[in-house]
Enzyme design. Structure first.
Site, PDB file in Angstrom:
ATOM      1  N   SER A   1       3.967   2.272   8.741  1.00 44.41           N
ATOM      2  CA  SER A   1       3.451   1.384   7.172  1.00 44.41           C
ATOM      3  C   SER A   1       5.287   0.537   6.218  1.00 44.41           C
ATOM      4  CB  SER A   1       2.833   2.722   6.405  1.00 44.41           C
ATOM      5  OG  SER A   1       2.082   1.954   6.707  1.00 44.41           O
TER       6      SER A   1
ATOM      7  N   ASP B   1      -0.749  -7.324   1.710  1.00 47.76           N
ATOM      8  CA  ASP B   1      -0.062  -6.105   1.535  1.00 47.76           C
ATOM      9  C   ASP B   1       2.000  -6.447   1.699  1.00 47.76           C
ATOM     10  OD1 ASP B   1       0.527  -3.728   1.920  1.00 47.76           O
ATOM     11  OD2 ASP B   1      -0.273  -3.478   4.182  1.00 47.76           O
TER      12      ASP B   1
ATOM     13  N   HIS C   1       0.981  -1.179   0.169  1.00 45.78           N
ATOM     14  CA  HIS C   1      -0.194  -0.084   0.298  1.00 45.78           C
ATOM     15  C   HIS C   1       0.937   1.142  -0.109  1.00 45.78           C
ATOM     16  CE1 HIS C   1       0.627  -0.304   4.970  1.00 45.78           C
ATOM     17  NE2 HIS C   1       0.397   1.390   4.264  1.00 45.78           N
TER      18      HIS C   1
END
Length: 416
Positions: free
Chosen positions: A352, A256, A202
């Site tokens: 992230s 992901d 992502h």
């Protein structure tokens, strides 16, 4: 620390976001008594058991545990030594084999009571573990295999222990990198080698896909350090099963994961080192306390950290994390949660793609393994809303295949 959302929308536009707040190996001598004594040490139960594939110290003999007999056996040399060495290294969590060689059992003193395994070369192309293609034999060629694996998961500097939610220090997490787009830190990542970084898919929505605008920074803990080594990006290989890239309205964050191939290889130093992958079949242990790091927000609406932050958080079972009070069945099989039920310490925006690493000694020495990738969560450090991570153990074969298939690729690439 803080988390960037596992979505392509801005981090605060939706509730789901991702980021970090606040032993001895067998040395075969050919002498029965000595071999038995060493095997006894290997099988001691006061520590976590050794993994079933090992490299002996000194001459790097490739050893496989015969669970039926409780002994360690050598692997006989074959025409497929390169593939066998590579498979053995991968199985142990190393990215690749750097070299292999043979030793003669008559001169190397390895024809003792422990015995040998031979390889079924016909089964190698589809094998994912050595145990899939080996059987007990007498080693008719009289030569056995040694291997040198790419080292990983070991710090090169002595460092002090920090217990959660604090500034890190140089050399503590030498595999942590910063992924920056137009100079702005967007995601973390983990070095698997000098030229490959593992991160979250992502991190690369449509608006951030001009690869010439990405830079990878390594070897520093201060986000503004002038001493960081920086390189460009040659390719990004993302998982074809990451559904939000097919349809941005899909609220499902499985798969992901992405690999970043650097434009050249980083120099490995005390401050830049690769992390290990989980060994084949290695399970996450509920309650085990591991470490998450990142430069993300120190509060949900706060600023990004100037210095790399680290926090120790326990793994939460999927049963608990899928309960109505937590995420209510949103945690899919290839995800896991980590954090504290009461909140307070977590990943957050900007973390992230960063690493969730656990330390073990299953290879006979202490190593750090990349068990999770910061993926998503609700808010940051909220009660009963822990960080959610991509479970790396479930993507081992995807990682190995993607690296082998796309080493020459450029641009954005999909790997099923």
């Amino acid at each position: 620390m803080a988390k960037e959302g596992g979505r392509t929308a801005p981090c605060c536009s939706r509730p789901k976001v991702a980021a970090l707040t606040v032993g001895t190996l067998l040395f075969l001598t050919g002498i029965g008594a000595a071999s038995w004594a060493i095997v006894t040490i290997l099988l001691r139960s006061d520590q976590e058991p050794l993994y079933q594939v090992q490299l002996s110290p000194g001459d790097s003999r490739l050893l496989v545990l015969d669970k039926t007999e409780g002994t360690w056996r050598l692997l006989c040399s074959s025409r497929s030594n390169a593939r066998v060495a590579g498979l053995g290294c991968e199985e142990m969590g190393f990215l690749r084999a750097l070299a292999h060689s043979e030793l003669d059992v008559r001169t190397a003193g390895a024809n003792g009571t422990s015995g040998f395994f031979c390889v079924d070369e016909g089964g190698l192309p589809l094998a994912q573990r050595l145990l899939d293609v080996i059987s007990v034999c007498d080693c008719p060629r009289g030569r056995f295999l040694t291997a040198t694996c790419q080292d990983c998961g070991r710090r090169k500097l002595p460092v002090d222990r920090i217990v959660g939610g604090q500034d890190s220090s140089l050399g503590r997490w030498p595999w942590q990198v910063s992924l920056r787009y137009d100079g702005t830190h967007l995601c973390g990542g983990s070095l698997l080698s000098g030229d490959w970084v593992l991160t979250a898919a992502h991190c690369f929505p449509e608006r951030n896909r001009v690869l010439s605008r990405w830079r990878v920074f390594a070897g520093a803990v201060a986000r503004t350090s002038p001493h960081a080594v920086q390189l460009g990006v040659q390719a990004v290989i993302y998982h074809g099963g990451y559904l939000p890239f097919r349809d941005p309205t899909i609220d499902e964050n499985s798969n992901d994961i992405a690999l970043v191939h650097l434009s050249s290889s980083l120099p490995l130093t005390e401050y830049i080192q690769p992390v290990c992958l989980p060994a084949a079949g290695q399970a996450l242990v509920d309650g085990k306390v591991c470490t998450v790091t990142g430069w993300g927000n120190t509060q949900f609406y706060g600023q990004q950290a100037v210095v790399l932050q680290e926090a120790r958080v326990p793994i939460i079972s999927n049963e608990v994390c899928n309960s109505p009070d937590f995420y209510g069945n949103q945690i899919k099989p290839k995800m896991f949660c980590a954090g504290y039920p009461e909140g307070g310490i977590d990943a957050c925006q900007g973390d992230s793609g960063g690493h969730f690493v656990c330390e073990d000694r299953i290879s006979g020495t202490s190593r750090w393994r990349l068990c999770g990738i910061v993926s998503w969560g609700t808010g940051c450090a909220l009660a009963r809303k822990p960080g959610v991570y991509t479970k790396v153990i479930d993507f081992r074969e995807w990682i190995f295949q993607a690296i082998k298939t796309h080493s020459e690729a450029t641009g954005m690439v999909t790997q099923p």
